[in-house]
Scaffold this active site. Sequence first.
Site, PDB file in Angstrom:
ATOM      1  N   HIS A  37       2.605  -3.210   7.071  1.00  0.00           N
ATOM      2  CA  HIS A  37       1.620  -2.180   6.703  1.00  0.00           C
ATOM      3  C   HIS A  37       1.574  -1.132   7.796  1.00  0.00           C
ATOM      4  O   HIS A  37       2.176  -1.286   8.847  1.00  0.00           O
ATOM      5  CB  HIS A  37       0.222  -2.810   6.579  1.00  0.00           C
ATOM      6  CG  HIS A  37       0.065  -3.722   5.410  1.00  0.00           C
ATOM      7  ND1 HIS A  37      -0.669  -3.392   4.301  1.00  0.00           N
ATOM      8  CD2 HIS A  37       0.567  -4.964   5.178  1.00  0.00           C
ATOM      9  CE1 HIS A  37      -0.626  -4.395   3.434  1.00  0.00           C
ATOM     10  NE2 HIS A  37       0.120  -5.368   3.945  1.00  0.00           N
TER      11      HIS A  37
ATOM     12  N   ARG B 170      -3.167   4.402  -2.382  1.00  0.00           N
ATOM     13  CA  ARG B 170      -3.026   3.079  -1.744  1.00  0.00           C
ATOM     14  C   ARG B 170      -2.637   1.965  -2.730  1.00  0.00           C
ATOM     15  O   ARG B 170      -1.757   1.162  -2.476  1.00  0.00           O
ATOM     16  CB  ARG B 170      -4.371   2.733  -1.092  1.00  0.00           C
ATOM     17  CG  ARG B 170      -4.515   1.276  -0.627  1.00  0.00           C
ATOM     18  CD  ARG B 170      -5.937   1.048  -0.094  1.00  0.00           C
ATOM     19  NE  ARG B 170      -6.240  -0.348   0.162  1.00  0.00           N
ATOM     20  CZ  ARG B 170      -6.078  -0.964   1.333  1.00  0.00           C
ATOM     21  NH1 ARG B 170      -5.565  -0.305   2.349  1.00  0.00           N
ATOM     22  NH2 ARG B 170      -6.406  -2.230   1.482  1.00  0.00           N
TER      23      ARG B 170
ATOM     24  N   HIS C 174       0.857  -1.190   0.000  1.00  0.00           N
ATOM     25  CA  HIS C 174       0.000   0.000   0.000  1.00  0.00           C
ATOM     26  C   HIS C 174       0.889   1.235   0.000  1.00  0.00           C
ATOM     27  O   HIS C 174       1.666   1.460   0.945  1.00  0.00           O
ATOM     28  CB  HIS C 174      -0.925  -0.028   1.217  1.00  0.00           C
ATOM     29  CG  HIS C 174      -1.915  -1.152   1.126  1.00  0.00           C
ATOM     30  ND1 HIS C 174      -2.372  -1.847   2.222  1.00  0.00           N
ATOM     31  CD2 HIS C 174      -2.517  -1.707   0.036  1.00  0.00           C
ATOM     32  CE1 HIS C 174      -3.228  -2.775   1.816  1.00  0.00           C
ATOM     33  NE2 HIS C 174      -3.332  -2.718   0.491  1.00  0.00           N
TER      34      HIS C 174
HETATM   35  O1  0X9 Z   1      -6.569  -4.324   4.497  1.00  0.00           O
HETATM   36  C1  0X9 Z   1      -5.376  -4.603   4.377  1.00  0.00           C
HETATM   37  O2  0X9 Z   1      -4.894  -5.012   3.337  1.00  0.00           O
HETATM   38  C2  0X9 Z   1      -4.460  -4.445   5.580  1.00  0.00           C
HETATM   39  N1  0X9 Z   1      -4.779  -3.259   6.301  1.00  0.00           N
HETATM   40  S1  0X9 Z   1      -4.433  -1.804   5.679  1.00  0.00           S
HETATM   41  O3  0X9 Z   1      -5.017  -0.795   6.513  1.00  0.00           O
HETATM   42  N2  0X9 Z   1      -2.864  -1.593   5.736  1.00  0.00           N
HETATM   43  O4  0X9 Z   1      -4.861  -1.771   4.341  1.00  0.00           O
HETATM   44  C3  0X9 Z   1      -4.615  -5.667   6.454  1.00  0.00           C
HETATM   45  C4  0X9 Z   1      -4.161  -6.911   5.790  1.00  0.00           C
HETATM   46  C5  0X9 Z   1      -4.522  -8.140   6.518  1.00  0.00           C
HETATM   47  N3  0X9 Z   1      -3.953  -9.295   5.943  1.00  0.00           N
HETATM   48  C6  0X9 Z   1      -4.543 -10.051   4.976  1.00  0.00           C
HETATM   49  N4  0X9 Z   1      -5.648  -9.682   4.409  1.00  0.00           N
HETATM   50  N5  0X9 Z   1      -4.000 -11.182   4.668  1.00  0.00           N
HETATM   51 ZN    ZN Z   2      -1.733  -1.686   4.095  1.00  0.00          ZN
END
Ligand code: 0X9
Ligand code: ZN
Length: 622
Positions: A354, A286, A228
Amino acid sequence: MAYNNFLLKLKLSMIYKNYCKPDLRLNMRMSRPIMLSVSFALSVFAMAGVMPPLALPTELAINQQAQLKAPIEVPAEDPVCFDDQVVIRALIAHARDLMLLNQLSDDPWTHSPGIGGTSDWRISRDKLSVLNEAGISYDIFIDDINALVESERERLAQPVESVDWFADFKNLAAINAQLDMYVAAHPTTCKIVNSGTSIQGRTIRGIRISRHPEGTVVPGFVFTATQHAREWAATMTAMWIVDRLVEGDGVDARATAILDSSEVFVFPVLNPDGYEYSWVTNRLWRKNRRQNSGGSYGVDMNRNWGFGWGGVGASTNQNNETYRGTAAFSEPETRGFRDWVTPRTNIAASLDIHSYSELLLWPWGYTGTLCPDESSFANVGTAMHDAIQDVYGHDYLAGPVYSTIYPASGGICDWEYGTAKQLSYTVEVRDLGTYGFIMPASEIIPNATENFAGIMALMEKSLQASTISLVTGPTSFMNAGEASTVRATVEVNVGSLIASNPVRLHWKVNGGNKQTLNMALVGGERVAQLPAFACGESIAWWIEAETTFTFTRWPNNIPDSSRGASTTPCPIEGDFNADELVDLSDLSLLLLVFGECVACPEDLNNDNTVDSADIGLFLLLY
Ligand code: 0X9
Ligand code: ZN
């Protein structure tokens, strides 16, 4: 001097304020003196952001250019302005609250954990009245996001004053230059790797850190960041991992031990196009920079991985921030990393970095069912959590993605665990929402430091996936011609022993080819026999236990560790009294058996008679 600095700051602040004010921008184009200050300031900006703080040797700079593909030309855009926008944390009491927020905002900063939870949203200030009318309760976390973005931009436009590379965020060129710098300074332990090319043609670079040459079979670890684009705190955390391992080598016992026993890969920017775009045009970008069929840009890379792709918590809408793409691995960035990592079956554990929210997450994201290795994830996760907390007291919330934050399918950690069989985590680093993605520079090092403690715990726990204890086995001496029994116990700490041949006895004779036997399970112990060896040989033997994620080696968990033993020395011809000398006392023994003598060692020519011919041979050995 101070006055000059003041003037420079004034000029810079005019320029960056101007980006957000179309009427002033018009004036700027018309006014020559201001134009001059623009070009001056832009060159300062280029120096501050693009040039590495340490100049690279020319040779290296050329190599680096050879390694880095030039991105395709994309038309320049004015930086995006976030005037009159706020970031709120809203309570989602009903499904309709979520629907309304999704209509009012196209930029959720955290995704909704569902009814009854809170989530963060960037939203125009004038939409707040709609929330008020709808009875949605919220707190304003960032009252003027534009001011925060602009002040960060101004700060980053200043010439670099600090010698500390981690004093502020760094753009893609500076990240790449710093990776090259590590390789130049530590050529025996560091090497640049790459996992392919982005949509806009940028090389996706990583660094390999290990004391062992590539190809040595050692447990591996992978740290990835910046899927991101706007999550700059993650990028800096990844760079800090490299820095601490490389600089700690030979100085810090724990870092040294990691490099002794494993190989570490760090990919600080998996989404280089998005990252560059977040620096140059849209600070809050993002996704990657895919041009979608409907004209919008970007696929959420962390919804594009091919395990559970297409399920809950990912969008089919191209405009959405969690757009999953047209197919699993439709994006060159995810596909390239998949192809890079797939053959590296030695990779034991991984962490994708992240920001923000201070969370430690593991599979699954695509389903609420607990994954088969939940207890291992929770054990190691607790060790990581505690290590992070020990540094500054930050209490990262830990658990599976689906239940801890929200359903999210197509995430990297589901694929890395589900397909690539790694113990794969995701961390959301600082902060808790006060600044969100615009983390103050003063937090870069504290944030990275606590997360480095977490990754050390991850690697150390993984390296102790099983504990092998020897019950019996030959010591430094082995009788020639006799087999020796080896018995050991194996206790599994992370994962489980693989189904077949999980514990193996290996040996080499005189440094020759490796031989292997499977150790049978007998009464709770692993048992195998080293075969009978000839006299005068040197044997090296060791035990390996293979678990779901990695293997562990006894006596030390490093390549080439083994227990050495030598077999009974072979008799020396003519040394009849075995005192390792062929001398007069042996001659007198020969003379004692002079005459017919069957199978006597003194009968050197084996003619069943000890006679003058044997004395002649003896004198040659004397
Ligand atoms: O939503 C996401 O991709 C992540 N949070 S963010 O706020 N950085 O965008 C969390 C990712 C969790 N992990 C997986 N989905 N495997
Ligand atoms: Zn993220």
